[in-house]
Design a protein around this motif. Structure first.
Motif, PDB file in Angstrom:
ATOM      1  N   GLN A 113      -0.919  10.122 -10.066  1.00 50.14           N
ATOM      2  CA  GLN A 113      -0.575   9.859  -8.910  1.00 50.14           C
ATOM      3  C   GLN A 113      -0.621  10.966  -7.897  1.00 50.14           C
ATOM      4  O   GLN A 113      -0.727   9.626  -6.518  1.00 50.14           O
ATOM      5  N   GLY A 170      -4.440   9.836  -7.159  1.00 51.68           N
ATOM      6  CA  GLY A 170      -4.406   9.004  -6.177  1.00 51.68           C
ATOM      7  C   GLY A 170      -3.893   9.213  -4.722  1.00 51.68           C
ATOM      8  O   GLY A 170      -5.025   8.699  -4.245  1.00 51.68           O
ATOM      9  N   ILE A 207      -6.429   1.007  -6.174  1.00 50.37           N
ATOM     10  CA  ILE A 207      -6.654   0.380  -6.867  1.00 50.37           C
ATOM     11  C   ILE A 207      -5.374   1.374  -7.980  1.00 50.37           C
ATOM     12  O   ILE A 207      -4.828   0.157  -8.911  1.00 50.37           O
ATOM     13  N   GLY A 208      -5.952   1.837  -8.275  1.00 48.95           N
ATOM     14  CA  GLY A 208      -5.332   3.103  -9.518  1.00 48.95           C
ATOM     15  C   GLY A 208      -3.989   3.062  -8.819  1.00 48.95           C
ATOM     16  O   GLY A 208      -2.824   2.940 -10.298  1.00 48.95           O
ATOM     17  N   VAL A 236      -1.684   0.755  -7.722  1.00 47.43           N
ATOM     18  CA  VAL A 236      -1.499  -0.432  -7.347  1.00 47.43           C
ATOM     19  C   VAL A 236      -1.507   0.111  -9.260  1.00 47.43           C
ATOM     20  O   VAL A 236      -0.623  -0.797  -9.820  1.00 47.43           O
ATOM     21  N   LEU A 237      -1.841  -0.112  -9.825  1.00 45.76           N
ATOM     22  CA  LEU A 237      -1.837  -0.851 -11.587  1.00 45.76           C
ATOM     23  C   LEU A 237      -0.993   0.584 -12.012  1.00 45.76           C
ATOM     24  O   LEU A 237      -0.037  -0.019 -12.743  1.00 45.76           O
ATOM     25  N   LEU A 238      -0.924   1.818 -11.235  1.00 45.49           N
ATOM     26  CA  LEU A 238       0.375   2.703 -11.694  1.00 45.49           C
ATOM     27  C   LEU A 238       1.853   1.855 -11.793  1.00 45.49           C
ATOM     28  O   LEU A 238       3.048   2.041 -12.507  1.00 45.49           O
ATOM     29  N   ILE A 251       2.199  -1.463 -11.516  1.00 41.39           N
ATOM     30  CA  ILE A 251       2.682  -2.791 -12.377  1.00 41.39           C
ATOM     31  C   ILE A 251       3.343  -1.566 -13.619  1.00 41.39           C
ATOM     32  O   ILE A 251       3.755  -1.963 -13.835  1.00 41.39           O
ATOM     33  N   GLY A 252       2.246  -0.856 -14.186  1.00 41.71           N
ATOM     34  CA  GLY A 252       2.929   0.019 -14.620  1.00 41.71           C
ATOM     35  C   GLY A 252       4.583   0.426 -15.157  1.00 41.71           C
ATOM     36  O   GLY A 252       4.549   0.393 -15.786  1.00 41.71           O
ATOM     37  N   GLY A 283       4.341  -0.272  -4.729  1.00 42.64           N
ATOM     38  CA  GLY A 283       2.672  -1.151  -5.191  1.00 42.64           C
ATOM     39  C   GLY A 283       2.650  -2.217  -4.446  1.00 42.64           C
ATOM     40  O   GLY A 283       0.896  -2.517  -4.481  1.00 42.64           O
ATOM     41  N   LEU A 318      -1.630  -2.433  -2.625  1.00 38.15           N
ATOM     42  CA  LEU A 318      -2.465  -3.338  -3.075  1.00 38.15           C
ATOM     43  C   LEU A 318      -2.779  -3.350  -1.377  1.00 38.15           C
ATOM     44  O   LEU A 318      -4.064  -4.236  -0.910  1.00 38.15           O
TER      45      LEU A 318
END
Length: 109
Positions: free
Chosen positions: A42, A45, A64-65, A67-69, A71-72, A94, A98
């Motif tokens: 975090q 990012g 992007i990282g 966003v992926l965090l 989603i997780g 998120g 994005l």
């Protein structure tokens, strides 16, 4: 800049393993060490977003990282049976991350 202001303190709290974050980690089934690792991501990012003002690909990768965090985070909340109220913030952040990524790419394509 909202992403930076949001992720830096949360990431720091995770890295420092403050009581609320230890409880959150346990609730989600993560070890404190794993939550500290998430905190490092975090912070990275957030700093990457700042670095993106100098070199846009860094900011895009950081976005992007993040966003992926998020989603997780949503997946983790759903897996333990949390309701929408528990993971709505992750969805909102998120989507914000994005939007940042789309804006950065749009400005440089």
């Amino acid at each position: 800049m909202l992403l930076v202001l949001g992720f830096l303190p949360i990431g720091a709290a995770n890295v420092l393993a403050v009581a609320a974050m230890r409880e959150r980690a346990e609730h989600l089934g993560y070890s404190v060490a794993a939550f500290r690792g998430i905190g490092v991501l975090q912070i990275a990012g957030a700093l990457g977003i700042v670095g993106g003002f100098v070199w846009w690909p860094l900011g895009a990768a950081a976005g992007i990282g993040l966003v992926l965090l998020m989603i997780g985070a949503v997946i983790s909340h759903v897996k333990v049976g949390d309701g929408l109220g528990e993971y709505a913030p992750a969805i909102g952040v998120g989507v914000l991350a994005l939007a940042y990524v789309v804006t950065v790419f749009g400005a440089h394509l």
